[in-house]
Design an enzyme around this catalytic site. Sequence first.
Site, PDB file in Angstrom:
ATOM      1  CB  VAL A  55      -0.897   0.030   1.252  1.00  0.00           C
ATOM      2  CG1 VAL A  55      -1.748   1.296   1.272  1.00  0.00           C
ATOM      3  CG2 VAL A  55      -1.770  -1.213   1.318  1.00  0.00           C
ATOM      4  CE1 TYR A 151      21.252  12.477   9.059  1.00  0.00           C
ATOM      5  CE2 TYR A 151      23.315  11.671   9.990  1.00  0.00           C
ATOM      6  CZ  TYR A 151      22.093  11.420   9.385  1.00  0.00           C
ATOM      7  OH  TYR A 151      21.720  10.134   9.112  1.00  0.00           O
ATOM      8  CE  LYS A 155      19.177  10.263  11.414  1.00  0.00           C
ATOM      9  NZ  LYS A 155      17.878   9.604  11.132  1.00  0.00           N
TER      10      LYS A 155
END
Length: 261
Positions: A55, A151, A155
């Site tokens: 889907v 970045y 994280k």
Amino acid sequence: MISRGRTGSILVTGAGHGIGRATAELFLSRGWRVGMYDVDRDAVTQAAAGRPGAVCGELDVRDPAQWGTALREFCGDGELDVLVNNAGVLASGPFEEMSADVHRRMVDVNVTGVVTGALEAYPYLQRSARGLLLNLCSASALYGQPTLATYGATKAAVRSLTEALDIEWRGAGVRVRSLLPLFVDTEMVSRDGRQAASVAHLGVRLTPEDVATAAWRVVHERRRFPSGPHRPVGRQTRLMATASAVTPGWANRLVVARLAR
């Protein structure tokens, strides 16, 4: 833990490319019903075409309304066995040379997107007897990385969120885990991580399929005690995670500084 011989439902964000696509395709190949969602509708439409059990749809992970639509479309009034919070963006280079918009986009997608996904998917995961929230983290979360400052910070936030929800949601029967790969051979790394000094020093040794396999293992792992929620991916990351846990902060700082030269 889900029996290896049993299938289920899994929704993967950022499924149009890279790690997300490899993860979706692995679970599809093994009979799972897979929700493939991405901000790039054309990419997931192409990836899902002709695949029984797939889907697909458009999803900007920053938007709670789009999350609600995607989850209702895929789950209906039912349950969700696994959510893979994979969608993320990367920009590398000297911190002060990147615009505020670039920094903000990383925070919005990598942090707000993960938080929003966890929040919106919780009722569906809770209904499953085997609900699992799997967040894509990074070895960059182990210690702040020059030229990957924001970045890595995003994280690190994902790592902390995973730890908190692993404890908080235990009573509801929802497992929470993260994967921590180093650099993966994706377009995001080759295009957007090219200014990261540590890429040149450490190389790119993981493929999207390596991370997808790690995701499969986490979904099916037996309960381990004592065990934290993080799963390093690849030999390099396992060594780095072990070293960072036992060496003093000043030593980790020296190693990271050397890699950044």
